[in-house]
Design a protein around this motif. Structure first.
Motif, short mmCIF file in Angstrom:
data_model
loop_
_atom_site.label_atom_id
_atom_site.label_comp_id
_atom_site.label_asym_id
_atom_site.label_seq_id
_atom_site.Cartn_x
_atom_site.Cartn_y
_atom_site.Cartn_z
N LYS A 11 1.56 0.95 -0.13
CA LYS A 11 1.09 0.59 -1.47
C LYS A 11 1.65 -0.76 -1.91
N GLU A 14 -0.27 -3.37 0.05
CA GLU A 14 -1.62 -3.52 -0.51
C GLU A 14 -1.61 -4.42 -1.74
N SER A 18 -3.49 -8.05 -2.19
CA SER A 18 -4.40 -8.29 -3.30
C SER A 18 -3.95 -9.49 -4.13
N HIS A 23 -8.63 -9.86 1.54
CA HIS A 23 -9.40 -8.62 1.49
C HIS A 23 -9.37 -7.94 2.85
N PRO A 26 -12.94 -2.24 5.65
CA PRO A 26 -13.04 -0.90 5.04
C PRO A 26 -12.12 0.14 5.65
N CYS A 28 -9.21 0.12 6.61
CA CYS A 28 -7.83 0.10 6.10
C CYS A 28 -7.67 0.91 4.82
N HIS A 29 -8.79 1.25 4.18
CA HIS A 29 -8.75 2.00 2.92
C HIS A 29 -9.09 3.48 3.10
N TRP A 30 -9.43 3.90 4.33
CA TRP A 30 -9.82 5.29 4.52
C TRP A 30 -8.64 6.24 4.31
N THR A 31 -8.94 7.37 3.68
CA THR A 31 -7.94 8.42 3.50
C THR A 31 -7.88 9.29 4.76
N TRP A 52 -3.01 0.50 9.98
CA TRP A 52 -1.66 0.43 9.43
C TRP A 52 -0.58 0.78 10.46
N TYR A 215 -0.63 8.93 2.73
CA TYR A 215 -1.56 8.16 1.90
C TYR A 215 -2.61 7.48 2.78
N ARG A 216 -2.18 6.87 3.86
CA ARG A 216 -3.04 6.32 4.90
C ARG A 216 -2.50 6.80 6.25
#
Length: 227
Positions: A11, A14, A18, A23, A26, A28-31, A52, A215-216
């Motif tokens: 987190k 991330e 940002s 950017h 996608p 990298c954002h999957w749960t 990650w 989380y990831r």
């Protein structure tokens, strides 16, 4: 390393990404739940360990010695199915952390300060027996070539880079009080299972204590594809 620590580092990284206007792709954002539904069309992510990678190098002291990493793209040195000959990563260090001395057997890489604090790269040549040579070290940095004394730390401000060659020992530091650094790496294909030679005997991937839900997922934790 506790899962809660891994989650908090992801987190934090991330937010740094940002804040610097970068950017992520996608995946990298999957749960973890989203990963359960991903089929063989995403085998490139699984096979080439994209995603990650948070490590304390088995030393259980991430706040002092560790790395946050994301492999964004990669080929595969061992599987001709994958034709890419390059890799790209993002890395993260706070200004009170370092990453340990190591070299790569095969890959060359450019290390880039993508934003944040001021990065320091400590350099030695390999003496041929895995030790640190006392010889001057070649520096290739943004079109300039020059030599520094063994053990020198080359300073990289935002946008600056250095090329690291095979058998060139390097360690990562940050100028104190300059802030966390977002680091880019552009290289030949990456193989973190076999292409790292650490000066001191340490691990590459942490043993995880599951004190909370992930989380990831990390790049070595993906479930197999659904048939």
């Amino acid at each position: 390393m506790k899962r809660s620590k891994i989650n908090s580092v992801i987190k934090e990284m991330e937010k740094l990404i940002s804040d610097n206007g970068f950017h992520l792709p996608p995946f990298c954002h999957w749960t973890p739940d989203e990963w359960k539904s991903k089929g063989h069309e995403y085998d490139e992510i699984r096979d080439n360990m994209l995603g990650w990678d948070i490590t304390d190098f088995g030393l259980n002291n991430f706040d002092k010695i560790g790395f946050g990493l994301i492999t964004l793209r990669n080929g595969n040195q061992h599987d001709p199915k994958y034709k890419k000959v390059y890799a790209e990563k993002l890395l993260f260090l706070r200004d009170d952390m370092k990453a340990p001395m190591h070299f790569h057997w095969y890959k060359s890489e450019d290390i880039i300060n993508r934003g944040g604090g001021t990065l320091l790269i400590e350099l030695y040549n390999d003496d041929g027996n895995g030790g640190l040579a006392d010889t001057d070290v070649l520096v290739n940095s943004d079109g300039r070539s020059y030599y520094v004394k063994a053990g020198s730390k080359v300073e990289l401000k935002n946008g600056e880079s250095i090329t690291i060659w095979p058998h060139q020992y390097h360690a990562f530091h940050v100028v104190p009080n300059s802030g966390s650094v977002l680091i880019g790496e552009v290289s030949q294909c990456n193989d973190d299972t076999a292409d790292n030679r650490f000066y001191e005997a340490i691990g590459r991937f942490p043993k995880i204590e599951e004190d909370e839900a992930p989380y990831r997922l990390l790049c070595n934790e993906y479930p197999p594809a659904l048939d």
